[in-house]
Every structure is written in C-alpha cells, then in structure tokens.
Design a protein around this motif. Sequence first.
Motif, PDB file in Angstrom:
ATOM      1  N   SER C 112       0.832  -1.195   0.000  1.00  0.00           N
ATOM      2  CA  SER C 112       0.000   0.000   0.000  1.00  0.00           C
ATOM      3  C   SER C 112       0.869   1.248   0.000  1.00  0.00           C
ATOM      4  O   SER C 112       0.647   2.183  -0.759  1.00  0.00           O
ATOM      5  CB  SER C 112      -0.881   0.021   1.246  1.00  0.00           C
ATOM      6  OG  SER C 112      -2.230  -0.104   0.904  1.00  0.00           O
ATOM      7  N   VAL C 113       1.869   1.250   0.875  1.00  0.00           N
ATOM      8  CA  VAL C 113       2.761   2.401   0.990  1.00  0.00           C
ATOM      9  C   VAL C 113       3.556   2.581  -0.302  1.00  0.00           C
ATOM     10  O   VAL C 113       3.682   3.677  -0.839  1.00  0.00           O
ATOM     11  CB  VAL C 113       3.714   2.228   2.191  1.00  0.00           C
ATOM     12  CG1 VAL C 113       4.799   3.298   2.160  1.00  0.00           C
ATOM     13  CG2 VAL C 113       2.921   2.284   3.480  1.00  0.00           C
ATOM     14  N   ILE C 114       4.101   1.485  -0.828  1.00  0.00           N
ATOM     15  CA  ILE C 114       4.857   1.550  -2.076  1.00  0.00           C
ATOM     16  C   ILE C 114       3.958   2.043  -3.199  1.00  0.00           C
ATOM     17  O   ILE C 114       4.364   2.847  -4.034  1.00  0.00           O
ATOM     18  CB  ILE C 114       5.447   0.160  -2.420  1.00  0.00           C
ATOM     19  CG1 ILE C 114       6.591  -0.137  -1.470  1.00  0.00           C
ATOM     20  CG2 ILE C 114       5.907   0.121  -3.862  1.00  0.00           C
ATOM     21  CD1 ILE C 114       7.003  -1.582  -1.434  1.00  0.00           C
ATOM     22  N   GLY C 115       2.715   1.552  -3.170  1.00  0.00           N
ATOM     23  CA  GLY C 115       1.773   1.984  -4.187  1.00  0.00           C
ATOM     24  C   GLY C 115       1.596   3.489  -4.167  1.00  0.00           C
ATOM     25  O   GLY C 115       1.316   4.112  -5.193  1.00  0.00           O
ATOM     26  N   ALA C 116       1.771   4.090  -3.017  1.00  0.00           N
ATOM     27  CA  ALA C 116       1.626   5.542  -2.917  1.00  0.00           C
ATOM     28  C   ALA C 116       2.924   6.257  -3.244  1.00  0.00           C
ATOM     29  O   ALA C 116       2.928   7.331  -3.810  1.00  0.00           O
ATOM     30  CB  ALA C 116       1.154   5.930  -1.516  1.00  0.00           C
ATOM     31  N   TYR C 121       7.922   2.187  -9.958  1.00  0.00           N
ATOM     32  CA  TYR C 121       8.836   1.040 -10.015  1.00  0.00           C
ATOM     33  C   TYR C 121       8.078  -0.278  -9.983  1.00  0.00           C
ATOM     34  O   TYR C 121       8.355  -1.199 -10.755  1.00  0.00           O
ATOM     35  CB  TYR C 121       9.848   1.112  -8.867  1.00  0.00           C
ATOM     36  CG  TYR C 121      10.917   2.146  -9.110  1.00  0.00           C
ATOM     37  CD1 TYR C 121      11.976   1.887  -9.986  1.00  0.00           C
ATOM     38  CD2 TYR C 121      10.872   3.389  -8.498  1.00  0.00           C
ATOM     39  CE1 TYR C 121      12.949   2.839 -10.237  1.00  0.00           C
ATOM     40  CE2 TYR C 121      11.840   4.348  -8.743  1.00  0.00           C
ATOM     41  CZ  TYR C 121      12.880   4.063  -9.608  1.00  0.00           C
ATOM     42  OH  TYR C 121      13.840   4.998  -9.872  1.00  0.00           O
ATOM     43  N   MET C 122       7.118  -0.358  -9.055  1.00  0.00           N
ATOM     44  CA  MET C 122       6.338  -1.592  -8.961  1.00  0.00           C
ATOM     45  C   MET C 122       5.565  -1.812 -10.259  1.00  0.00           C
ATOM     46  O   MET C 122       5.509  -2.933 -10.783  1.00  0.00           O
ATOM     47  CB  MET C 122       5.368  -1.469  -7.784  1.00  0.00           C
ATOM     48  CG  MET C 122       4.755  -2.790  -7.370  1.00  0.00           C
ATOM     49  SD  MET C 122       5.990  -3.949  -6.703  1.00  0.00           S
ATOM     50  CE  MET C 122       5.202  -5.513  -7.135  1.00  0.00           C
ATOM     51  N   LEU C 123       5.003  -0.747 -10.753  1.00  0.00           N
ATOM     52  CA  LEU C 123       4.254  -0.803 -12.000  1.00  0.00           C
ATOM     53  C   LEU C 123       5.132  -1.302 -13.141  1.00  0.00           C
ATOM     54  O   LEU C 123       4.698  -2.103 -13.981  1.00  0.00           O
ATOM     55  CB  LEU C 123       3.762   0.609 -12.324  1.00  0.00           C
ATOM     56  CG  LEU C 123       2.482   0.786 -13.103  1.00  0.00           C
ATOM     57  CD1 LEU C 123       1.412  -0.171 -12.665  1.00  0.00           C
ATOM     58  CD2 LEU C 123       2.002   2.227 -12.919  1.00  0.00           C
ATOM     59  N   LEU C 124       6.340  -0.830 -13.170  1.00  0.00           N
ATOM     60  CA  LEU C 124       7.272  -1.244 -14.215  1.00  0.00           C
ATOM     61  C   LEU C 124       7.399  -2.762 -14.235  1.00  0.00           C
ATOM     62  O   LEU C 124       7.274  -3.397 -15.287  1.00  0.00           O
ATOM     63  CB  LEU C 124       8.643  -0.617 -13.977  1.00  0.00           C
ATOM     64  CG  LEU C 124       9.691  -0.927 -15.047  1.00  0.00           C
ATOM     65  CD1 LEU C 124       9.422  -0.107 -16.300  1.00  0.00           C
ATOM     66  CD2 LEU C 124      11.096  -0.643 -14.531  1.00  0.00           C
ATOM     67  N   ALA C 125       7.631  -3.321 -13.059  1.00  0.00           N
ATOM     68  CA  ALA C 125       7.797  -4.771 -12.970  1.00  0.00           C
ATOM     69  C   ALA C 125       6.557  -5.492 -13.484  1.00  0.00           C
ATOM     70  O   ALA C 125       6.645  -6.476 -14.238  1.00  0.00           O
ATOM     71  CB  ALA C 125       8.102  -5.173 -11.531  1.00  0.00           C
ATOM     72  N   ILE C 126       5.388  -4.983 -13.101  1.00  0.00           N
ATOM     73  CA  ILE C 126       4.140  -5.638 -13.507  1.00  0.00           C
ATOM     74  C   ILE C 126       3.919  -5.526 -15.014  1.00  0.00           C
ATOM     75  O   ILE C 126       3.640  -6.520 -15.688  1.00  0.00           O
ATOM     76  CB  ILE C 126       2.949  -5.016 -12.746  1.00  0.00           C
ATOM     77  CG1 ILE C 126       3.093  -5.293 -11.250  1.00  0.00           C
ATOM     78  CG2 ILE C 126       1.635  -5.559 -13.266  1.00  0.00           C
ATOM     79  CD1 ILE C 126       2.190  -4.446 -10.380  1.00  0.00           C
ATOM     80  N   TRP C 191      -4.974   1.528 -10.622  1.00  0.00           N
ATOM     81  CA  TRP C 191      -4.655   2.826 -10.031  1.00  0.00           C
ATOM     82  C   TRP C 191      -3.898   3.700 -11.030  1.00  0.00           C
ATOM     83  O   TRP C 191      -4.149   4.894 -11.155  1.00  0.00           O
ATOM     84  CB  TRP C 191      -3.831   2.625  -8.756  1.00  0.00           C
ATOM     85  CG  TRP C 191      -3.358   3.910  -8.156  1.00  0.00           C
ATOM     86  CD1 TRP C 191      -2.092   4.385  -8.126  1.00  0.00           C
ATOM     87  CD2 TRP C 191      -4.174   4.891  -7.513  1.00  0.00           C
ATOM     88  NE1 TRP C 191      -2.049   5.596  -7.518  1.00  0.00           N
ATOM     89  CE2 TRP C 191      -3.320   5.945  -7.124  1.00  0.00           C
ATOM     90  CE3 TRP C 191      -5.549   5.000  -7.233  1.00  0.00           C
ATOM     91  CZ2 TRP C 191      -3.775   7.085  -6.471  1.00  0.00           C
ATOM     92  CZ3 TRP C 191      -6.006   6.134  -6.580  1.00  0.00           C
ATOM     93  CH2 TRP C 191      -5.126   7.165  -6.210  1.00  0.00           C
ATOM     94  N   TYR C 192      -2.992   3.075 -11.736  1.00  0.00           N
ATOM     95  CA  TYR C 192      -2.220   3.805 -12.730  1.00  0.00           C
ATOM     96  C   TYR C 192      -3.115   4.345 -13.840  1.00  0.00           C
ATOM     97  O   TYR C 192      -3.005   5.488 -14.267  1.00  0.00           O
ATOM     98  CB  TYR C 192      -1.129   2.899 -13.313  1.00  0.00           C
ATOM     99  CG  TYR C 192      -0.537   3.415 -14.584  1.00  0.00           C
ATOM    100  CD1 TYR C 192       0.160   4.615 -14.634  1.00  0.00           C
ATOM    101  CD2 TYR C 192      -0.681   2.701 -15.769  1.00  0.00           C
ATOM    102  CE1 TYR C 192       0.695   5.088 -15.814  1.00  0.00           C
ATOM    103  CE2 TYR C 192      -0.146   3.161 -16.948  1.00  0.00           C
ATOM    104  CZ  TYR C 192       0.531   4.356 -16.968  1.00  0.00           C
ATOM    105  OH  TYR C 192       1.057   4.833 -18.131  1.00  0.00           O
ATOM    106  N   MET C 193      -4.021   3.474 -14.286  1.00  0.00           N
ATOM    107  CA  MET C 193      -4.820   3.877 -15.445  1.00  0.00           C
ATOM    108  C   MET C 193      -6.005   4.766 -15.088  1.00  0.00           C
ATOM    109  O   MET C 193      -6.469   5.531 -15.923  1.00  0.00           O
ATOM    110  CB  MET C 193      -5.310   2.632 -16.201  1.00  0.00           C
ATOM    111  CG  MET C 193      -4.172   1.972 -16.995  1.00  0.00           C
ATOM    112  SD  MET C 193      -4.673   0.430 -17.795  1.00  0.00           S
ATOM    113  CE  MET C 193      -5.785   1.037 -19.049  1.00  0.00           C
ATOM    114  N   ARG C 194      -6.516   4.637 -13.882  1.00  0.00           N
ATOM    115  CA  ARG C 194      -7.707   5.425 -13.538  1.00  0.00           C
ATOM    116  C   ARG C 194      -7.476   6.317 -12.334  1.00  0.00           C
ATOM    117  O   ARG C 194      -8.425   6.909 -11.796  1.00  0.00           O
ATOM    118  CB  ARG C 194      -8.872   4.483 -13.243  1.00  0.00           C
ATOM    119  CG  ARG C 194      -9.358   3.727 -14.476  1.00  0.00           C
ATOM    120  CD  ARG C 194     -10.813   3.362 -14.295  1.00  0.00           C
ATOM    121  NE  ARG C 194     -11.590   4.469 -13.776  1.00  0.00           N
ATOM    122  CZ  ARG C 194     -12.644   4.333 -12.966  1.00  0.00           C
ATOM    123  NH1 ARG C 194     -13.033   3.138 -12.585  1.00  0.00           N
ATOM    124  NH2 ARG C 194     -13.314   5.390 -12.539  1.00  0.00           N
ATOM    125  N   GLY C 195      -6.235   6.377 -11.883  1.00  0.00           N
ATOM    126  CA  GLY C 195      -5.895   7.055 -10.623  1.00  0.00           C
ATOM    127  C   GLY C 195      -6.545   8.409 -10.439  1.00  0.00           C
ATOM    128  O   GLY C 195      -7.061   8.709  -9.347  1.00  0.00           O
TER     129      GLY C 195
END
Lengths: 218, 218, 218, 218
Positions: C112-116, C121-126, C191-195
């Motif tokens: 959750s914290v990383i997501g904020a 970076y996390m998104l990149l991996a995904i 979150w990235y696409m509709r944030g």
Amino acid sequence: MDSHTENIAENVDRERPATKREQRAASIEALLGEALALFITQGYHATTVEEIAQAAGLTKGAVYFYFKSKANVLKALLDRTEELTIAPTIAAMASAGEDPEDRLSAFVRSQSVIGAEKTEYMLLAILMSAEFNGSGDEIEQRLNELMARMEDALRETVMTGQQKGVFRAEIGADELASVIMATNKGCYVEWYMRGSDLKGQDFARAFREFVFDGTVAR
Amino acid sequence: MDSHTENIAENVDRERPATKREQRAASIEALLGEALALFITQGYHATTVEEIAQAAGLTKGAVYFYFKSKANVLKALLDRTEELTIAPTIAAMASAGEDPEDRLSAFVRSQSVIGAEKTEYMLLAILMSAEFNGSGDEIEQRLNELMARMEDALRETVMTGQQKGVFRAEIGADELASVIMATNKGCYVEWYMRGSDLKGQDFARAFREFVFDGTVAR
Amino acid sequence: MDSHTENIAENVDRERPATKREQRAASIEALLGEALALFITQGYHATTVEEIAQAAGLTKGAVYFYFKSKANVLKALLDRTEELTIAPTIAAMASAGEDPEDRLSAFVRSQSVIGAEKTEYMLLAILMSAEFNGSGDEIEQRLNELMARMEDALRETVMTGQQKGVFRAEIGADELASVIMATNKGCYVEWYMRGSDLKGQDFARAFREFVFDGTVAR
Amino acid sequence: MDSHTENIAENVDRERPATKREQRAASIEALLGEALALFITQGYHATTVEEIAQAAGLTKGAVYFYFKSKANVLKALLDRTEELTIAPTIAAMASAGEDPEDRLSAFVRSQSVIGAEKTEYMLLAILMSAEFNGSGDEIEQRLNELMARMEDALRETVMTGQQKGVFRAEIGADELASVIMATNKGCYVEWYMRGSDLKGQDFARAFREFVFDGTVAR
DNA sequence: TATGAATGAGAGTTCATTCAT
DNA sequence: GATGAATGAACTCTCATTCAT
C-alpha cells in the motif's frame, strides 16, 4: 572561420571530409544531386529512396537521417529551384526597368541562361508540376506557388505592355502569358528529351524569337 | 423506369447489352475511358488497376481478362491516340497541298481542333512521353514512334519552307521544328492544368500566332 | 518541500554539476528517470532510445555510452525496483514476526505504501512482466525471478496461516497466494490507469480489505 | 440455400473449401484465431503481420486483402470480444434481477465461466488496454468504451448494494468497483501467465470469494 | 463474361546499434 | 563525456498479377 580551417589543413581530403560539418554538407550535396537527376529522369514516384542513397554511395537510412522523408528530399530541391531559377528570373525582370519589352526580354534571356546552366532545377519544377497535378499533396501546393510567382510577374508585364500598346492586345493577358509559359516549359522539356540531337544556340534563339514575335505587336 | 426505357429503345440497350459482343464492347469502352481519364490526372504508375476497374464498375479481374496486363491498357489507348490525333493531323498536312505555309497552317489548325475535341488522347501521349522517358520500357519506344511521326512531318515541312524562303532560315530546321512541337505540347499541358482559368478561343489563337509568327520569315 | 531538501544538501548543484562524477550521476539519473516514465506510459518496445535521450536532454549516443544497450536501461531500472519495492516488502514481512496474519498485514501495508510512493517502479515490474511474457528474452527471466521472490514469501505465509488454521484452508496455498498477487498487481495497474478518477485512501483501503477478508478464515 | 448445397455435397472437404464463401470464412477464421493467440502472447506491436499470416498458412497479402490494415485485425477481434465476453456478462447481470448480491454473483460467475471458456478474448481486452493506454490511438478509445460498459454496470450494482445496506458503504462505490475490476483483470492475467501451475477450480473459487467477501457488508 | 482469393516483390519508414571524433 | 553520421534489419503496407470457379 570554416575557410580558415581549410586554409590550414591544406590538402584536405574531400572524399572523406575531416569535420562532421563537412561530412554533413558533402552527404547532403551528394544525396540532393543524385535525387535531382533521378527525379528528372524517372519521375518522383518511380524513383526509390534506395536508388537515391546508392547513387550517393550511402544507404537508405542516411536519407532518412538527413531528410526524414522522401517528400522532404523533393522539398529541399524545390527550395533550391526557387533560389536558383525562379528568384533570379523575377529579379532580372524587376531590374530591367519599366519598359515591358525590356522586361519580356529579361525574362526570355534569364530563362535561356538558366536553361543552359541550371536546366535540371527548372525542369524539376516543370516535371513535378505535371506529376503532382491533382494529387492534393502538400507538394502540389508548393509547386503551384513556385510557378505562380513567375507566371504572375509575366502576366503583369504582359498587361502593362498591352496597355502601352506595345504587346498584341487582341488576346487576353492571361491567355497570352499562359502561352508564353507553355512555350517556355515545353522548350525545357523538349530540350531535355531531345537535347543531344539539337544545337543549343539555335534552339534557345528559336525559343526567344517565338516568344518575342508572338507577343510584340507589329 | 429502367424497364420502360428499355421498352422504348428497342434492342439497343447500352446499359445491359443484349448480346455478348455488345457487353464485351461496353466493358472495354468503359475500362478504356476510365483508364484514359485516370492516366492523365494521376499518371500511369500512380493509377492502380483496381482504380480503373472500379471506375468502370468492374473488378480487377476484368481488366486482366480483356487486356492481359496494365501496360496493354495503355497500349490500347495509344493505338486510339494515333488513330484519333496523330494520323488526322498528318493527313490534314498531306492534303493541304505543297505550300509550306498551308501545311503549317493545316498542322496548327488540326492540333487546335484536336486540342478542343480530343484533348485527352493527345495529352496522354505527351504526359506518358514524359513519364516513360528513359525507362527503357517497350512503351517508351511506342511513344517515341508516335511522336516521331508527327515531328517528322513537321520537320519536313519546315525544311521545305526554309528552302523556298518562306520560313526563317537562320535557325536549323530540326531546332525550329522542335520549338514548334515544344510550344504545341506545352500548350496542351498548360491548357489541361489551367484550362478552367483561360478562354479557349484566345488561348488557341495565341498558340497559332506564336507558331506562325515564330516560323514564317518576315 | 523539494527546495528544502536542496537547501540542506548545500553545494549539490543538480543542474550544472561541478565534477565529472556528479555529471555522470546526473545524466544517469535523468536517463533512468525518463526511461521509467516512458516505459510505463508507452511500453518498452514502443519507447525509442531517442525518446529517452531527448527527454533527458541528451542524445542517443549518451544512452549507449552509459548503458551499452536499451535492454540494459531496463535492467538498471529493474535493479532499482528490486531494491526499492520488492526487498522492502519482503523485509517488512520478515520483521513482522511469525504470526501469518501479521505477515499478511505487513505485506498488504508495505505494498500500500509503495503503491503511494514508488508506484512507478512496482508498475514497471508488472507491466514489463506482461510485455516480455513468453518472449524468451533474458529480461523475462529477470522479471520472473523478481516477482517470484515476492510470490514465494507470500505463498509461504499463506501455507503457514493455513496450517495454523487462521487462513482459509479449503483452497490450495498456491492458488490463494496467486489470487492475492493478482489483486495486488491488478490494483497497481488500475490505479495507474484510472488514478485521477479515484480517491487513493479509499482505493488502498478496499485493496487491503479484499486481501484480508478473502484470505483470513472466518 | 447454402445449407441445401452442403446437404447435397455431403463429405465436403473442410480444408480446401469448395465455395468462395466458405474459403473466405475459413481464411478469416484462421487469421483471427492466430492473431488472437499472437497478440496475447507477444503483444500487438511485437506481433508482425507476417507472423499472423504464416501461422494461418497464408501470406501477408491475404491479411491485407481481408482486413486492410493490422489495426483492423485487432478491431475485428475486439468486436468478438464484446460479443462473446462483455455483452454476455452484462446480460447475465441484467437478468439476475434487482438484488445487488444476485447481480454481483452473476458478474462473478459469468466472468468465471468466461475465464474458463473464452479466456483469450477477455485477456485480449485487458492486455491491449495496457498496451494502448495513453497512445492516443483510435483503438485506445475503442478499448475504453469496451471496458467502461462492464465497469459501469458493476459500479451501478455496487451503488445499489451500498444504498440497500448489503454492500460495505464506508468505501466509495467507484473505488470499490475499481478494486473488483482490478481483481478480475489481475486474475485473468495471472491465470494466463501461471495457469499451468494452478488448479483452475481452486483459483476461480478464490477469485469469487475475494470479490464477495470484500464487497458484501458483514 | 467476370469475380474474388491469394501471392510475392518491393516500396517508404523506423529504430537499435556502432563508431570516429 | 557526449555527439552525430551512418548502417542494416525489420516492419507495415501496396500493387500487378495469377488462377480456380
């Protein structure tokens, strides 16, 4: 600055230019030169980017490095055409004074000289006008503007001459100017296609007499 | 409505030809007509077989059924060009008698009339000459022969006129004839490209005067 | 906030670095930053080396000077991803003690914290996992290892929880862990696409509740 | 008429279809099938038209004959996606009655079934959404509409459930619906990438429980 | 008589990469 | 430390042509 550098490095190798700036200029020059020749002999669409590149001793990629697109190669050549053929002719007419006959003479002489020295550029404009006519292409617009500049100058001169009574007045100025341009263009193309069979002096003289005798009132 | 028309115009149905022979002729006619228009407006290479077929309400296959190749479509049109424009002009010159001025007049009038009536065919020959020039194609050869027939007739007339002292003799016959042809071709193209802006009568007259005044000795 | 940080780090001029080392670091930082943003928004293959360089105010050559290849740029970013997102999450789980619920809670909070904070970076991996999936590329392997580390930690926690009877046991540990990961990844992407349309607090909370309520036995 | 013909020619050869209509259908089917598989495994941009054609036993030209462009191949697949996955799910929710729990259940079951039977189509929509996100492409718009239809239906159900007090209300409907969709999409992708390692029954059940337990108020 | 499926060669263009400077 | 020229492979797309029906 650039010439200074050249002076120092006396026997500069012009085939493998020392500086990047020189290399760039040399490559662009080679590409444009070959493109000009190919567009005239084969037409724009029938000429491939690969051909242009190979003729210049480079690869397709280099063409796109310098020009971004095939159309831009032609555009660059049309810039030169304007600079080397259209503008000089209009300038010659302008500096010939107010007399319509002098102006017409300046036009005819200027085109005669260009026909001998810069034939290819003028020919390019003429042939591309035919090839792109009705295409709706951006280049068509560019070509129209190019030719229109010369035709406008010619029409204005014709009108003045008609008003002053020195040019034949029984024919509309627009039509008369158009036939002059048609003769001019036609001669360029004919010279290009049959040049080797013809005597340049005679041909140029015949062109001038046609325009003069056909335009001036008797 | 359609059936009503059919009832009236008994067995001459041009839209849905009764016999195979008529259908064949109608299809060929449609294809050639559309091809002529497209080759002129877009050029040969820029025109696709599909475009020709669609414009004629048929499919690509039909073009190949009737003509075997795209080049053959052009060849068929060039046959007609010879028949409808070149041959009549040469015939007109021939039947004008021996007098060079009469012959030149016949040439100029004939081309003037054709320019008004069969513009497209003559234009086709001129534009294709430019497009195929230097291609090494069989069609280039065909076009050269076509134009050469007219140019030969013209050159011969010019030479005779020069020998008889009625045409200007200070310029070579070949060069003089070439400028005449250049003016002729140039006017066709100019008329085609700017026709809507110009008065046809004036334009044709200017063309004739150019050729006459430029050729006849004063 | 940002200027405050700069004030503390006294003579660290980030715009025109004094030493070569600093310049080097600044260029690398700029390139990686832009590459990260571009890889996420456009994908790896759709992003050109030129774009990365230009966005960083440099030229293509600089990218190759620092990274040798485009793939290496991504690899460098994946190193950071591991360091900044994967490792911290695993560490948080490890230091949460033996209780499976605490561990799951640590996972969920950490993500959750990383997501904020480190979303990109996390998104990149995904996103790269999806883009390189099945490519056979070396990077695919690297990505699999990266994600596997997190998934392994998660699966182990799930198994322990099931054995201790605190997590629902009627579903295989592998499948349960996979659905947790799927929810996690799905939420990052969503979150990235509709944030911009969503309230971050609510969204993060919903994510946590989903994982918890779906995992813990009632 | 067509079925009649088939009845007569009993053992019709399905590999080399007798009629053109059959041939067309077979080729289109083959091309779309291979394109679907390739777009999913490699991504749209990483898949070449040549690959699609070869996989279907045809050549590039055939793809362009049927679809005019690569983008159109994807569009055709998205039409099917709508028809086979989006529309059925929305229909299932609609025919589940007014009760929000029933509707959510219908959504979850429908997606579960589709996940088992039409995985690839749904996956296509999800993966292409990521690949085209932010591209400004026409396809991006198409994908947004596609997914929005499902998300809108879901959000409405969530809102109704919250108003009736059966769904958890402390989280905004938009955020709750988004997490449901995120879980849904995440599970599709996870199942696709790790499917062979997982038990489908367990995985699907875990997905359903996640969505239900996370959404329904306790 | 004419269609429509399919091909294959080649076009313009893009892009990761190399290398001399 | 970084640039800019240049390459070559690959990509999307076009089009004249063939052929079974």
